[in-house]
Design a protein around this motif. Sequence first.
Motif, PDB file in Angstrom:
ATOM      1  N   ARG A  17      -0.217  22.848 -13.211  1.00 18.93           N
ATOM      2  CA  ARG A  17      -1.547  22.640 -13.778  1.00 18.93           C
ATOM      3  C   ARG A  17      -2.225  21.448 -13.100  1.00 18.93           C
ATOM      4  O   ARG A  17      -1.592  20.455 -12.788  1.00 18.93           O
ATOM      5  N   SER A  18      -3.542  21.554 -12.869  1.00 17.37           N
ATOM      6  CA  SER A  18      -4.286  20.482 -12.206  1.00 17.37           C
ATOM      7  C   SER A  18      -4.166  19.191 -13.000  1.00 17.37           C
ATOM      8  O   SER A  18      -4.122  19.194 -14.226  1.00 17.37           O
ATOM      9  N   SER A  19      -4.178  18.094 -12.302  1.00 15.71           N
ATOM     10  CA  SER A  19      -4.078  16.797 -12.961  1.00 15.71           C
ATOM     11  C   SER A  19      -5.384  16.461 -13.660  1.00 15.71           C
ATOM     12  O   SER A  19      -6.430  17.035 -13.393  1.00 15.71           O
ATOM     13  N   GLN A  24      -9.456  17.356 -12.767  1.00 17.68           N
ATOM     14  CA  GLN A  24     -10.343  17.950 -13.759  1.00 17.68           C
ATOM     15  C   GLN A  24     -11.568  17.077 -13.985  1.00 17.68           C
ATOM     16  O   GLN A  24     -12.679  17.567 -14.153  1.00 17.68           O
ATOM     17  N   GLY A  25     -11.370  15.761 -13.972  1.00 18.97           N
ATOM     18  CA  GLY A  25     -12.492  14.847 -14.158  1.00 18.97           C
ATOM     19  C   GLY A  25     -13.495  14.932 -13.019  1.00 18.97           C
ATOM     20  O   GLY A  25     -14.708  14.927 -13.228  1.00 18.97           O
ATOM     21  N   ILE A  26     -12.986  15.023 -11.777  1.00 19.21           N
ATOM     22  CA  ILE A  26     -13.868  15.140 -10.616  1.00 19.21           C
ATOM     23  C   ILE A  26     -14.661  16.437 -10.677  1.00 19.21           C
ATOM     24  O   ILE A  26     -15.869  16.467 -10.412  1.00 19.21           O
ATOM     25  N   ALA A  27     -13.980  17.522 -11.045  1.00 21.00           N
ATOM     26  CA  ALA A  27     -14.667  18.805 -11.147  1.00 21.00           C
ATOM     27  C   ALA A  27     -15.764  18.759 -12.189  1.00 21.00           C
ATOM     28  O   ALA A  27     -16.867  19.293 -11.992  1.00 21.00           O
ATOM     29  N   ALA A  28     -15.498  18.115 -13.320  1.00 21.64           N
ATOM     30  CA  ALA A  28     -16.505  18.008 -14.378  1.00 21.64           C
ATOM     31  C   ALA A  28     -17.713  17.219 -13.897  1.00 21.64           C
ATOM     32  O   ALA A  28     -18.865  17.572 -14.184  1.00 21.64           O
ATOM     33  N   ILE A  29     -17.471  16.134 -13.150  1.00 23.73           N
ATOM     34  CA  ILE A  29     -18.574  15.317 -12.622  1.00 23.73           C
ATOM     35  C   ILE A  29     -19.430  16.132 -11.664  1.00 23.73           C
ATOM     36  O   ILE A  29     -20.667  16.080 -11.707  1.00 23.73           O
TER      37      ILE A  29
END
Length: 317
Positions: A41-43, A47-52
Amino acid sequence: MGPQPETGWEQDPLGPESRSGRRAFRDEDYEDDQGAPTPRRSSNRRQGIAAILIVLTLVLLAIYGANIFEWVSAIVSPHQDPCNPVNVTLADIMGPSYPAQSLNDSRYLTGPLAGGVPHKRALSPPCTITNAKGEVVPTFVQVNGVYLRNYSIALYDCSDRFKYVNGGGPYPNHQIYCDNVGDILAVGTTKGQVHIEFDQDWQAKGLCGPDVPSCDTVKILDYRSNGTISLDFRGYVYWDEDHWEIHPATAWRLSGATKWPSAPVGSAAGRSEPTYVLEPSWGRVELFRAAFSFVPNAARISAARTTSESATRSSGT
């Protein structure tokens, strides 16, 4: 109590007989039943970078709307001539009948009434054609050492929409564009002209026009002559009913220039008003430019409607 598994070794739920016998590391991917690696699973960081990135994209879309898609399109797919120009002479285009106009003698003959590219207004013409003899012939040509004997705007050949070959749809801001036309001849001759046309669809797309260095439809007025100014042209060969053309003409320069002016990178859809060239008696260029005017939108629409039938027939739509 039975023996306990060694610390740090994988435990196989199927029992000791199927134990892999290797250490399980924290960052190592597991394998599925077929032996293919199954990624972890992605770290949280990823996930935070993708959300940004998603939030930034939504903000840009909210601010700029559809313009962002035009910018991305211009960056990803900049306009460049997809074909390599082939050096030819006007005699090469017209064939053994030169300086007379003849379809049947030219190597660009493709059918009883056709020659050159299939459609003169296409924004992406084919680089080659198969002529009537079955030969593959390049269509994108460069002619050097010619002069522009006459030049004007074809007010009888105007439109406010892209042709069907280019997807249809209105021109940017519903403007009206007309073909800019002229005749070129080999320097030192007075016969054997080939017609040139800076096409209306190409101008509406921003590929030719007053602000396009490689295909400036206004600056070229300075270089009309009776054989004293040598020019080079690029464009696609086309047979138009009873004469040969370079249509669309895509670029020009003064002969002897070290390089061609820069070509456009994208469409100039945001250009304000199209310019119209009126042709008084030839004299000083300043007088000619003084007749260069902007036509009000209502007048342009009226003019387009009165000429739409003949323009449609002549434009091949």
